[in-house]
Design a protein around this motif. Structure first.
Motif, PDB file in Angstrom:
ATOM      1  N   GLY A  10     -11.174 -44.635 -27.125  1.00 13.41           N
ATOM      2  CA  GLY A  10     -12.034 -44.029 -28.078  1.00 13.41           C
ATOM      3  C   GLY A  10     -12.019 -42.843 -28.497  1.00 13.41           C
ATOM      4  O   GLY A  10     -11.904 -42.611 -29.697  1.00 13.41           O
ATOM      5  N   ALA A  11     -11.554 -41.834 -27.459  1.00 11.83           N
ATOM      6  CA  ALA A  11     -11.049 -40.660 -28.139  1.00 11.83           C
ATOM      7  C   ALA A  11      -9.932 -40.593 -29.083  1.00 11.83           C
ATOM      8  O   ALA A  11      -9.978 -39.475 -30.072  1.00 11.83           O
ATOM      9  CB  ALA A  11     -10.770 -39.725 -26.769  1.00 11.83           C
ATOM     10  N   VAL A  12      -8.915 -41.277 -28.617  1.00  8.30           N
ATOM     11  CA  VAL A  12      -7.607 -41.303 -29.765  1.00  8.30           C
ATOM     12  C   VAL A  12      -8.135 -42.013 -30.930  1.00  8.30           C
ATOM     13  O   VAL A  12      -7.548 -41.400 -31.758  1.00  8.30           O
ATOM     14  CB  VAL A  12      -6.438 -42.212 -28.720  1.00  8.30           C
ATOM     15  N   GLY A  13      -8.741 -42.990 -30.914  1.00 10.57           N
ATOM     16  CA  GLY A  13      -9.326 -43.761 -32.319  1.00 10.57           C
ATOM     17  C   GLY A  13     -10.051 -42.716 -33.022  1.00 10.57           C
ATOM     18  O   GLY A  13      -9.865 -42.499 -34.210  1.00 10.57           O
ATOM     19  N   LEU A  14     -11.023 -41.911 -32.385  1.00  7.61           N
ATOM     20  CA  LEU A  14     -11.631 -41.052 -33.168  1.00  7.61           C
ATOM     21  C   LEU A  14     -10.926 -39.954 -33.775  1.00  7.61           C
ATOM     22  O   LEU A  14     -11.135 -39.526 -35.069  1.00  7.61           O
ATOM     23  CB  LEU A  14     -12.890 -40.643 -32.272  1.00  7.61           C
ATOM     24  N   VAL A  15     -10.053 -39.301 -32.969  1.00 11.36           N
ATOM     25  CA  VAL A  15      -9.260 -38.246 -33.548  1.00 11.36           C
ATOM     26  C   VAL A  15      -8.499 -38.618 -34.509  1.00 11.36           C
ATOM     27  O   VAL A  15      -8.198 -37.895 -35.611  1.00 11.36           O
ATOM     28  CB  VAL A  15      -8.468 -37.668 -32.335  1.00 11.36           C
ATOM     29  N   VAL A  16      -7.643 -39.727 -34.491  1.00 11.11           N
ATOM     30  CA  VAL A  16      -6.882 -40.231 -35.445  1.00 11.11           C
ATOM     31  C   VAL A  16      -7.783 -40.578 -36.798  1.00 11.11           C
ATOM     32  O   VAL A  16      -7.355 -40.163 -37.714  1.00 11.11           O
ATOM     33  CB  VAL A  16      -5.926 -41.497 -34.922  1.00 11.11           C
ATOM     34  N   LEU A  17      -8.773 -41.086 -36.534  1.00  4.79           N
ATOM     35  CA  LEU A  17      -9.512 -41.671 -37.816  1.00  4.79           C
ATOM     36  C   LEU A  17     -10.347 -40.203 -38.414  1.00  4.79           C
ATOM     37  O   LEU A  17     -10.220 -40.177 -39.804  1.00  4.79           O
ATOM     38  CB  LEU A  17     -10.849 -42.454 -37.382  1.00  4.79           C
ATOM     39  N   GLY A  18     -10.434 -39.446 -37.782  1.00  9.08           N
ATOM     40  CA  GLY A  18     -11.083 -38.139 -38.155  1.00  9.08           C
ATOM     41  C   GLY A  18      -9.822 -37.415 -39.021  1.00  9.08           C
ATOM     42  O   GLY A  18     -10.324 -36.540 -40.123  1.00  9.08           O
ATOM     43  N   ALA A  19      -8.826 -37.320 -38.284  1.00  7.29           N
ATOM     44  CA  ALA A  19      -7.645 -36.711 -39.000  1.00  7.29           C
ATOM     45  C   ALA A  19      -7.341 -37.427 -40.353  1.00  7.29           C
ATOM     46  O   ALA A  19      -7.021 -36.656 -41.429  1.00  7.29           O
ATOM     47  CB  ALA A  19      -6.091 -36.755 -38.230  1.00  7.29           C
ATOM     48  N   PHE A  20      -7.391 -38.591 -40.739  1.00  5.21           N
ATOM     49  CA  PHE A  20      -7.230 -39.497 -41.887  1.00  5.21           C
ATOM     50  C   PHE A  20      -8.443 -39.111 -42.902  1.00  5.21           C
ATOM     51  O   PHE A  20      -8.365 -39.031 -44.058  1.00  5.21           O
ATOM     52  CB  PHE A  20      -6.850 -40.689 -41.863  1.00  5.21           C
ATOM     53  N   VAL A  21      -9.607 -39.220 -42.390  1.00  8.53           N
ATOM     54  CA  VAL A  21     -10.848 -39.482 -43.322  1.00  8.53           C
ATOM     55  C   VAL A  21     -11.483 -38.042 -43.293  1.00  8.53           C
ATOM     56  O   VAL A  21     -11.861 -37.832 -44.358  1.00  8.53           O
ATOM     57  CB  VAL A  21     -12.070 -40.291 -42.537  1.00  8.53           C
ATOM     58  N   GLU A  22     -11.706 -37.272 -42.388  1.00  9.18           N
ATOM     59  CA  GLU A  22     -12.207 -35.867 -42.512  1.00  9.18           C
ATOM     60  C   GLU A  22     -11.391 -34.747 -43.031  1.00  9.18           C
ATOM     61  O   GLU A  22     -11.855 -33.780 -43.436  1.00  9.18           O
ATOM     62  CB  GLU A  22     -13.125 -35.708 -41.223  1.00  9.18           C
ATOM     63  N   ARG A  23     -10.028 -35.022 -42.388  1.00  6.36           N
ATOM     64  CA  ARG A  23      -9.189 -33.918 -42.563  1.00  6.36           C
ATOM     65  C   ARG A  23      -9.614 -32.488 -42.126  1.00  6.36           C
ATOM     66  O   ARG A  23      -9.828 -31.696 -43.027  1.00  6.36           O
ATOM     67  CB  ARG A  23      -8.635 -33.746 -44.162  1.00  6.36           C
ATOM     68  N   PRO A  24      -9.917 -32.324 -41.130  1.00  7.44           N
ATOM     69  CA  PRO A  24     -10.466 -30.991 -40.535  1.00  7.44           C
ATOM     70  C   PRO A  24      -9.611 -29.803 -40.560  1.00  7.44           C
ATOM     71  O   PRO A  24      -8.405 -29.859 -40.468  1.00  7.44           O
ATOM     72  CB  PRO A  24     -10.885 -31.528 -38.793  1.00  7.44           C
ATOM     73  N   ASP A  25     -10.206 -28.741 -40.875  1.00 12.94           N
ATOM     74  CA  ASP A  25      -9.587 -27.328 -41.268  1.00 12.94           C
ATOM     75  C   ASP A  25      -9.584 -26.778 -39.768  1.00 12.94           C
ATOM     76  O   ASP A  25     -10.481 -26.191 -39.578  1.00 12.94           O
ATOM     77  CB  ASP A  25     -10.309 -26.727 -42.056  1.00 12.94           C
TER      78      ASP A  25
END
Length: 467
Positions: free
Chosen positions: A198-213
């Motif tokens: 779940g952690a890996v999936g969320l971080v990867v999804l967040g990187a593509f969808v949210e593009r955190p600064d």
């Protein structure tokens, strides 16, 4: 089945641990609020579990008898929990906490006990008392009133509370499904790998969808992530399951009613987010109503088992009881264990207590003379024969001290959060000593405790009665 635990902690230590769990789980809601101040919700959730995973993995690998993967046939547990319990719900909660106070979010999430009751009825076909239904109706009604008073009734105002509510529904579904179908999977196995995935999936999804600064992440958000990962997910998790091993499950389950109180106080102090007076009154009534549903179930994870029916124990009539008595005699001075189908067919299981004791006497201090441990193959047999045309309806084991009673250890291993692990089964205990089988008694869980249904005399007494 015996519960293999070490020396019991003192009452005051357990009391402090109980308060610690309430404090940790109550303050994690403010931790989530901090984490999403400068982190988007999906990324924040992923980082939280990324921090927790190495510690849980180390505990899982260091615990004897615990596998990182569930047994074959139960591997679906990993993706199910990773998605339905970890990834989606915590992303939803984080989204909700961007728009509502942490106290209100915790209060909404406490409705998990109600949805747990509803899913248990649908999945396990468990009966519900009128007091439980009253708790459901009153509690949800109060929750609707609280949301209207605090978040508004517009679609925009309801979006954040609805996200937290959906997370509660998903958690309740997970608890109900695992209680019904995942009983043979160790709790560390249930949590560790799903949290990592779940952690890996969320971080990867967040990187593509949210593009955190990453440059904009504040120290407060990082502190919130670390607190959630290390304190909330690791320490809180360990403390809660330690309590389940040493304290009555009904008492432990009230953590789910008490932590929103801590969260509300924390929200008022740290966020200056107080509820209107009427909302406070509704919150008190709501938590009391939710507590009523938990009290009636004996623990809050499911509803009360179906009432005793007149044909309980019918499978033991005829030759089945003679077969069980002979199994107990052959196994003596160890404990025998096995299952009985509705047709009266008996499946004799293997008691692994001696084998486990030889491998790890510190973790498994009991031998076959004082307890039993079902072999994995027999546990799989039980799971595979609960919903067939000729289902298993009785689980039996013997006591080599000649007494047929349902011990505290039997209760602790037959119940999960005060609810039977296998609600459809009755439990037969056979008392045997060096003179032979003395007696047997049949038990079933009713209103959170095992009650004697039927006394079954030993073979000598049965012969005398027939003569």
């Amino acid at each position: 089945m015996t519960n293999h635990t070490g020396p019991r902690a003192g009452r005051w230590q357990l009391g402090l641990l109980y308060l610690l769990v309430c404090l940790i789980w109550g303050t994690t809601w403010y931790g989530m609020k901090m984490s999403v101040e400068t982190l988007p919700p999906i990324t924040a959730a992923g980082l939280r579990f990324l921090v927790a995973f190495p510690f849980l993995l180390a505990v899982c690998l260091a615990t004897p008898g615990v596998s990182l993967l569930p047994p074959p046939g139960r591997r679906w547990v990993v993706p199910f929990i990773a998605v339905v319990y970890i990834a989606v719900p915590y992303a939803l909660i984080n989204y909700g906490e961007q728009h509502i106070s942490s106290g209100l979010a915790a209060l909404i999430f406490s409705s998990v006990v109600v949805f747990l009751l509803l899913f248990s009825v649908l999945i396990s076909r468990i009966a519900v008392s009128w007091t439980q239904w009253a708790g459901v109706v009153v509690g949800l009604g109060c929750l609707v009133g609280i949301v209207q008073l605090t978040a508004g009734i517009s679609a925009r105002g309801l979006l954040a509370p609805a996200a937290v509510l959906l997370a509660a529904v998903m958690h309740a579904l997970t608890y109900a499904v695992m209680a019904r179908y995942g009983g043979t999977v160790h709790v560390l196995t249930q949590e560790t790998l799903p949290i990592g995935l779940g952690a890996v999936g969320l971080v990867v999804l967040g990187a593509f969808v949210e593009r955190p600064d990453l440059g904009a992440i504040s120290g407060r958000s990082l502190t919130g992530v670390l607190y959630l990962g290390l304190v909330g997910s690791v320490i809180g998790f360990a403390a809660y399951f330690y309590l389940l091993q040493h304290v009555d499950a009904v008492l432990v389950s009230y953590v789910f009613v008490l932590f929103p109180v801590v969260a509300l106080f924390g929200s008022a102090l740290l966020e200056n987010a107080t509820l209107p007076a009427l909302a406070v009154v509704l919150a008190v009534v709501m938590l009391a109503a939710f507590g009523l549903t938990k009290k009636a179930t004996g623990g809050g994870s499911a509803a009360t088992p179906a009432p005793v029916t007149p044909d309980d124990g019918a499978a033991l009539d005829g030759s089945a009881l003679d077969t069980i008595y002979e199994h107990a005699r052959v196994a003596y001075p160890g404990e025998a264990c096995g299952f009985v189908h509705a047709s009266g067919r008996v499946h004799e299981a293997r008691n692994m207590a001696d084998e486990m004791h030889r491998k790890d006497p510190a973790r498994f201090p009991r031998t076959a003379a004082t307890g039993y441990v079902l072999a994995p193959a027999d546990l799989m047999y039980l799971e595979d024969n609960l919903d067939v045309d000729d289902p298993v309806v009785v689980l039996y084991h013997s006591h080599p001290n000649g007494r047929a009673y349902f011990s505290d250890e039997d209760r602790r291993n037959a119940l999960v959060d005060g609810v039977p692990l296998y609600p459809t089964l009755t439990q037969l205990v056979v008392g045997i000593d060096d003179t032979g089988v003395r007696e047997a008694r049949l038990f079933r869980c009713v209103d959170g405790d095992y009650t004697e249904l039927r006394f079954l005399p030993g073979p000598q007494r049965r012969t005398a009665e027939v003569g």
